[in-house]
Design a protein around this motif. Structure first.
Motif, short mmCIF file in Angstrom:
data_model
loop_
_atom_site.label_atom_id
_atom_site.label_comp_id
_atom_site.label_asym_id
_atom_site.label_seq_id
_atom_site.Cartn_x
_atom_site.Cartn_y
_atom_site.Cartn_z
N GLY A 238 0.92 -1.17 0.22
CA GLY A 238 0.45 -0.08 -0.36
C GLY A 238 1.01 1.16 -0.57
N ILE A 239 0.38 2.34 0.00
CA ILE A 239 0.88 3.98 -0.81
C ILE A 239 -0.26 4.44 0.47
CG2 ILE A 239 1.63 5.30 -1.56
CD1 ILE A 239 1.74 3.31 -4.15
N THR A 240 0.79 5.48 0.66
CA THR A 240 -0.34 6.42 2.05
C THR A 240 0.13 7.85 2.05
OG1 THR A 240 0.06 4.85 3.55
CG2 THR A 240 -0.68 7.28 4.35
N VAL A 241 -1.30 8.78 1.11
CA VAL A 241 -1.39 9.36 0.65
C VAL A 241 -2.06 10.85 1.57
CG1 VAL A 241 -1.33 10.85 -1.84
CG2 VAL A 241 -0.94 8.55 -1.78
N SER A 242 -1.94 11.63 1.95
CA SER A 242 0.22 12.03 1.57
C SER A 242 0.91 12.54 3.52
CB SER A 242 -0.05 12.65 1.04
OG SER A 242 -0.30 14.09 1.37
N ASN A 243 2.00 12.89 3.22
CA ASN A 243 2.13 13.35 4.62
C ASN A 243 1.95 14.77 4.78
OD1 ASN A 243 3.66 13.33 7.30
ND2 ASN A 243 5.12 12.34 7.02
N THR A 244 1.90 15.56 5.38
CA THR A 244 1.86 16.71 6.11
C THR A 244 3.30 18.07 4.50
OG1 THR A 244 3.93 16.78 7.28
CG2 THR A 244 1.66 16.95 8.41
N THR A 245 2.66 18.90 4.43
CA THR A 245 3.10 19.67 3.44
C THR A 245 3.94 20.82 4.20
OG1 THR A 245 2.53 21.02 1.90
CG2 THR A 245 1.00 21.32 3.47
N ILE A 246 5.17 21.41 3.32
CA ILE A 246 5.60 22.59 4.38
C ILE A 246 5.67 23.55 3.15
CG2 ILE A 246 8.20 21.12 5.03
CD1 ILE A 246 8.57 21.47 1.58
N ALA A 247 4.50 23.53 2.01
CA ALA A 247 3.74 24.01 1.73
C ALA A 247 2.67 25.51 2.31
CB ALA A 247 3.54 24.33 0.47
N ARG A 248 2.59 26.45 2.51
CA ARG A 248 1.85 27.43 3.12
C ARG A 248 0.90 28.16 1.88
NH1 ARG A 248 3.95 24.87 6.14
NH2 ARG A 248 5.26 25.52 8.22
N PRO A 249 0.12 27.78 2.24
CA PRO A 249 -1.54 28.44 0.60
C PRO A 249 -1.48 29.75 1.19
CG PRO A 249 -2.08 26.07 1.43
CD PRO A 249 -0.87 26.69 2.38
N ALA A 250 -1.96 30.19 0.82
CA ALA A 250 -1.78 32.12 0.83
C ALA A 250 -3.28 32.64 1.30
CB ALA A 250 -1.75 32.44 0.04
N GLU A 251 -4.21 31.79 1.45
CA GLU A 251 -5.87 31.68 2.27
C GLU A 251 -5.34 31.50 3.88
OE1 GLU A 251 -5.76 27.70 0.32
OE2 GLU A 251 -5.30 29.75 -0.30
N LEU A 252 -3.84 30.68 4.41
CA LEU A 252 -4.39 30.88 5.99
C LEU A 252 -3.81 32.19 6.01
CD1 LEU A 252 -1.18 28.30 6.37
CD2 LEU A 252 -3.75 28.12 6.09
N ARG A 253 -5.03 32.38 7.34
CA ARG A 253 -5.28 32.92 8.46
C ARG A 253 -4.82 33.15 10.03
NH1 ARG A 253 -11.46 32.86 8.29
NH2 ARG A 253 -11.41 30.60 8.71
N GLY A 262 5.74 20.95 9.47
CA GLY A 262 5.14 20.70 7.91
C GLY A 262 2.97 20.91 8.64
N LEU A 263 2.55 21.83 7.70
CA LEU A 263 0.77 21.88 7.53
C LEU A 263 -0.22 20.37 7.74
CD1 LEU A 263 -1.31 24.19 8.07
CD2 LEU A 263 -0.80 24.59 5.54
N SER A 264 -1.14 20.13 8.12
CA SER A 264 -2.19 19.49 8.25
C SER A 264 -3.47 20.50 8.44
CB SER A 264 -1.97 18.16 9.44
OG SER A 264 -1.96 19.22 10.79
N GLY A 265 -4.37 18.92 8.24
CA GLY A 265 -5.95 20.15 8.27
C GLY A 265 -6.33 20.35 7.41
N ARG A 266 -7.46 21.14 7.26
CA ARG A 266 -7.91 21.60 6.08
C ARG A 266 -7.28 21.77 5.12
NH1 ARG A 266 -12.80 24.93 8.32
NH2 ARG A 266 -10.97 26.65 8.38
#
Length: 359
Positions: A238-253, A262-266
């Motif tokens: 199996g493959i687990t998709v995915s881990n957290t991301t180091i990206a930071r979406p512009a819409e974060l408040r 690592g960013l997780s959640g919505r």
């Protein structure tokens, strides 16, 4: 009782994030949490790592890092649990603070650094759990190399040798952004060698543990496809998709949106689900996929399934929605399957890649 647990969740959110998590985990380890059975609906039953599970929703690694509360976590109504990440030697992790709630975004950022009690402690707890009368549901272990190890491949071998007879599945985590050795096996040659070595060790160790590989959502498409070809060729389960991301979406408040980790959640949902679609397409659906990232509702879980996941995992959403969340997700998922004419989760896996059924 549900109201009491919801109140407890609200109180915990007033405490520092890691303190609150420690208290919640301590309560679960002492049997003070809910004791919910998985939702009983035949549409939700599915196969995972060679086992039949009642619901396709599991708790991801990071929630119970050292396997101190396996029974309590199953009391949330989940179909499977993944503990860890576990390293051969105990590891303190990164300095605090290292866990940050982004409440306005339904998210969290962590740079925990694989803090855990180490292999010996986790193996002892897993062996004890195997004697528990409720141990018929799958328990897996997320594997990681010690941050200061000069032989991370050897660390993984040590873990597999010891844990393969005790766990139902082992997840080789090659995508953690928070520790020195967390991503060294994103190199194709090193990954190919690692998986070959781990397959040999697993065969020697005995047991029936499945082997999964966990990937990050930040890998570019070209390198990702190369890694996927290696993973499929290695015969992983199996493959687990995915881990957290180091990206930071512009819409974060939230105020802590720029914290390292690592960013997780919505905010991870769309990114991880699109990656899931790509992995399913590239592998032709030949490898079971676990969908992780931003699952907070039955609709989220259903989207992951239609994109190609046979099972899903969550963690961050529990911070905000409390212990009743998994039951709500499963009931809503069953309703969505019924609405669209699917008799089971397995029937819906990858539905977005083919024509929609008439229901």
């Amino acid at each position: 009782m549900t109201d009491l647990y919801d109140l407890g969740t609200a109180v915990l959110r007033r405490l520092p994030a890691e303190t609150a998590h420690g208290l919640a985990l301590g309560a679960l380890s002492r049997g003070l949490g809910p004791h919910r059975k998985p939702v009983n609906d035949p549409r939700l039953a599915t196969r995972f790592c060679g086992r039949t599970i009642p619901v396709p929703v599991g708790i991801s690694a990071g929630f119970d890092k050292s396997a101190v509360a396996i029974g309590g976590v199953f009391g949330l109504g989940t179909g499977f649990v993944e503990v860890g990440g576990v390293t051969p030697r105990p590891q303190a992790g990164n300095p605090r603070p290292r866990l940050f709630r982004l409440a306005a975004d339904g998210a969290a950022i962590n740079r925990m650094g694989f803090n855990n009690d180490g292999l010996d402690a986790v193996a002892t707890r897993l062996a004890a759990w195997r004697q528990h009368p409720s141990s018929d549901l799958p328990v897996g272990v997320n594997l990681a190399a010690n941050a200061d190890s000069d032989d991370p491949a050897g660390d993984f071998e040590t873990l597999v040798r010891r844990l393969a007879p005790l766990a139902d599945f082992l997840t080789v985590d090659i995508s953690c952004p928070n520790t020195a050795n967390g991503q060294v096996f994103l190199d194709p040659g090193r990954l190919r060698d690692l998986l070959a070595r781990l397959n040999a060790v697993r065969a020697e160790a005995g047991g029936n543990a499945a082997m999964l590989v966990k990937l990050a959502p930040d890998i570019e498409t070209g390198p990702l496809d190369t890694l996927l070809d290696i993973i499929v060729a290695a015969g992983v389960d199996g493959i687990t998709v995915s881990n957290t991301t180091i990206a930071r979406p512009a819409e974060l408040r939230s105020a802590d949106r720029s914290e390292r980790g690592g960013l997780s959640g919505r905010p991870l949902f769309a990114r991880s689900t699109e990656m899931l679609r790509h992995v399913y397409r590239h592998t032709g659906g030949s490898v079971p996929l676990v969908g992780v990232g931003g699952v907070a509702s039955g609709a989220d879980a259903y989207a992951k399934v239609r994109a190609g996941a046979g099972t899903v995992q969550l963690y961050t959403a529990l911070i905000y929605a409390g212990p009743g969340l998994i039951g709500r997700i499963c009931r809503d998922l069953a309703a969505l399957l019924a609405r669209d004419g699917f008799a089971s989760v397995a029937d819906a896996v990858g539905a977005d890649h083919r024509s929609r059924p008439q229901g």
